[in-house]
Motif scaffolding. Structure first.
Motif, PDB file in Angstrom:
ATOM      1  N   PHE A 154       0.798  -1.217   0.000  1.00  0.00           N
ATOM      2  CA  PHE A 154       0.000   0.000   0.000  1.00  0.00           C
ATOM      3  C   PHE A 154       0.840   1.281   0.000  1.00  0.00           C
ATOM      4  CE2 PHE A 154      -2.770  -3.226   1.732  1.00  0.00           C
ATOM      5  CZ  PHE A 154      -3.996  -2.941   1.165  1.00  0.00           C
ATOM      6  N   GLU A 155       2.118   1.165   0.293  1.00  0.00           N
ATOM      7  CA  GLU A 155       2.961   2.344   0.475  1.00  0.00           C
ATOM      8  C   GLU A 155       2.942   3.257  -0.756  1.00  0.00           C
ATOM      9  OE1 GLU A 155       7.558   3.392   1.648  1.00  0.00           O
ATOM     10  OE2 GLU A 155       6.720   1.458   2.237  1.00  0.00           O
ATOM     11  N   GLY A 156       2.611   4.526  -0.505  1.00  0.00           N
ATOM     12  CA  GLY A 156       2.605   5.542  -1.555  1.00  0.00           C
ATOM     13  C   GLY A 156       1.347   5.589  -2.410  1.00  0.00           C
ATOM     14  N   LEU A 157       0.410   4.693  -2.184  1.00  0.00           N
ATOM     15  CA  LEU A 157      -0.806   4.669  -2.996  1.00  0.00           C
ATOM     16  C   LEU A 157      -1.807   5.736  -2.546  1.00  0.00           C
ATOM     17  CD1 LEU A 157      -1.591   0.847  -3.259  1.00  0.00           C
ATOM     18  CD2 LEU A 157      -0.456   2.300  -4.937  1.00  0.00           C
ATOM     19  N   GLN A 158      -2.648   6.121  -3.478  1.00  0.00           N
ATOM     20  CA  GLN A 158      -3.785   6.986  -3.189  1.00  0.00           C
ATOM     21  C   GLN A 158      -5.031   6.121  -3.345  1.00  0.00           C
ATOM     22  OE1 GLN A 158      -3.887  10.480  -5.598  1.00  0.00           O
ATOM     23  NE2 GLN A 158      -2.073  11.364  -4.654  1.00  0.00           N
ATOM     24  N   LEU A 159      -5.700   5.854  -2.228  1.00  0.00           N
ATOM     25  CA  LEU A 159      -6.895   5.010  -2.251  1.00  0.00           C
ATOM     26  C   LEU A 159      -8.154   5.855  -2.204  1.00  0.00           C
ATOM     27  CD1 LEU A 159      -6.059   2.117   0.256  1.00  0.00           C
ATOM     28  CD2 LEU A 159      -5.789   2.152  -2.223  1.00  0.00           C
ATOM     29  N   ILE A 160      -9.136   5.423  -2.980  1.00  0.00           N
ATOM     30  CA  ILE A 160     -10.470   6.017  -2.947  1.00  0.00           C
ATOM     31  C   ILE A 160     -11.420   4.895  -2.554  1.00  0.00           C
ATOM     32  CG2 ILE A 160     -12.292   7.161  -4.235  1.00  0.00           C
ATOM     33  CD1 ILE A 160     -10.096   8.087  -6.219  1.00  0.00           C
ATOM     34  N   VAL A 161     -12.085   5.058  -1.426  1.00  0.00           N
ATOM     35  CA  VAL A 161     -13.044   4.056  -0.970  1.00  0.00           C
ATOM     36  C   VAL A 161     -14.356   4.310  -1.695  1.00  0.00           C
ATOM     37  CG1 VAL A 161     -14.295   3.172   1.020  1.00  0.00           C
ATOM     38  CG2 VAL A 161     -11.894   3.858   1.260  1.00  0.00           C
ATOM     39  N   CYS A 162     -14.824   3.290  -2.426  1.00  0.00           N
ATOM     40  CA  CYS A 162     -16.034   3.443  -3.235  1.00  0.00           C
ATOM     41  C   CYS A 162     -16.769   2.116  -3.300  1.00  0.00           C
ATOM     42  CB  CYS A 162     -15.670   3.973  -4.617  1.00  0.00           C
ATOM     43  SG  CYS A 162     -14.533   2.883  -5.474  1.00  0.00           S
ATOM     44  N   SER A 163     -17.401   1.822  -4.396  1.00  0.00           N
ATOM     45  CA  SER A 163     -18.177   0.584  -4.495  1.00  0.00           C
ATOM     46  C   SER A 163     -17.587  -0.423  -5.483  1.00  0.00           C
ATOM     47  CB  SER A 163     -19.615   0.907  -4.880  1.00  0.00           C
ATOM     48  OG  SER A 163     -19.624   1.617  -6.104  1.00  0.00           O
ATOM     49  N   ASP A 164     -16.435  -0.122  -6.086  1.00  0.00           N
ATOM     50  CA  ASP A 164     -15.842  -1.048  -7.050  1.00  0.00           C
ATOM     51  C   ASP A 164     -14.321  -0.928  -7.072  1.00  0.00           C
ATOM     52  OD1 ASP A 164     -15.667   1.470  -8.148  1.00  0.00           O
ATOM     53  OD2 ASP A 164     -16.313   0.890 -10.142  1.00  0.00           O
ATOM     54  N   ARG A 174      -9.207   2.774  -6.798  1.00  0.00           N
ATOM     55  CA  ARG A 174     -10.523   2.703  -6.171  1.00  0.00           C
ATOM     56  C   ARG A 174     -10.676   1.305  -5.583  1.00  0.00           C
ATOM     57  NH1 ARG A 174     -14.868   6.008  -8.462  1.00  0.00           N
ATOM     58  NH2 ARG A 174     -16.113   4.109  -8.431  1.00  0.00           N
ATOM     59  N   VAL A 175     -11.081   1.242  -4.311  1.00  0.00           N
ATOM     60  CA  VAL A 175     -11.323  -0.051  -3.670  1.00  0.00           C
ATOM     61  C   VAL A 175     -12.728  -0.027  -3.071  1.00  0.00           C
ATOM     62  CG1 VAL A 175      -8.911  -0.532  -3.128  1.00  0.00           C
ATOM     63  CG2 VAL A 175     -10.305   0.697  -1.480  1.00  0.00           C
ATOM     64  N   PRO A 176     -13.432  -1.161  -3.158  1.00  0.00           N
ATOM     65  CA  PRO A 176     -14.779  -1.179  -2.584  1.00  0.00           C
ATOM     66  C   PRO A 176     -14.724  -1.116  -1.063  1.00  0.00           C
ATOM     67  CG  PRO A 176     -14.220  -3.319  -3.543  1.00  0.00           C
ATOM     68  CD  PRO A 176     -13.083  -2.410  -3.809  1.00  0.00           C
ATOM     69  N   TRP A 177     -15.686  -0.445  -0.508  1.00  0.00           N
ATOM     70  CA  TRP A 177     -15.740  -0.257   0.942  1.00  0.00           C
ATOM     71  C   TRP A 177     -15.853  -1.591   1.668  1.00  0.00           C
ATOM     72  CZ3 TRP A 177     -19.818  -1.909   3.905  1.00  0.00           C
ATOM     73  CH2 TRP A 177     -20.967  -2.269   3.211  1.00  0.00           C
ATOM     74  N   ASN A 178     -16.447  -2.597   1.022  1.00  0.00           N
ATOM     75  CA  ASN A 178     -16.684  -3.878   1.680  1.00  0.00           C
ATOM     76  C   ASN A 178     -15.716  -4.971   1.201  1.00  0.00           C
ATOM     77  OD1 ASN A 178     -17.737  -4.040  -0.877  1.00  0.00           O
ATOM     78  ND2 ASN A 178     -19.656  -4.973  -0.280  1.00  0.00           N
TER      79      ASN A 178
END
Length: 124
Positions: free
Chosen positions: A98-108, A118-122
């Motif tokens: 995960f180091e240095g990544l920009q994550l967006i919590v979403c649905s897909d 983009r990573v799903p919240w679940n």
């Protein structure tokens, strides 16, 4: 003739009292006396929940060494909190991914052109 009292509302999740502009000073004082304490309690609870969520996001960002963590537009606070609770428990030997990544919590899942992920919240 009986005067009609203006309607008011108390936002249950934020503890915000909303009063109409035509509210008389007497009615305003009556509302504050009758519902002010409840509004303060709800507002303090709201602020504490926000602080807890902010601290959790910060903990995730630090432990995974993310360059960014944000909530997607269709994700509510509970789903974001849920996701962050799982991210905190990523095993230490897997965290370097995960180091240095920009994550967006979403649905897909999706890797965007700008490098954000983009990573799903679940996720599991």
């Amino acid at each position: 003739p009986k005067t009609r009292k203006p309607r008011f509302s108390l936002h249950k999740s934020m503890g915000v009292l909303s009063l109409p502009v035509d509210c008389s000073p007497d009615w305003f004082l009556q509302i504050i006396r009758s519902r002010g304490e409840e509004a303060q309690h709800l507002h303090r609870k709201y602020l504490n929940n926000n602080e807890e969520a902010d601290n959790l996001r910060l903990e995730v960002s630090r432990s995974l060494r993310l360059s960014g963590l944000q909530k997607g537009s269709l994700i509510d606070d509970m789903k974001m909190k849920d996701c962050c609770k799982r991210l905190v428990f990523v095993p230490p030997n897997d965290r370097q991914v995960f180091e240095g990544l920009q994550l967006i919590v979403c649905s897909d899942y999706e890797v965007l052109d700008n490098g954000r992920i983009r990573v799903p919240w679940n996720w599991r």
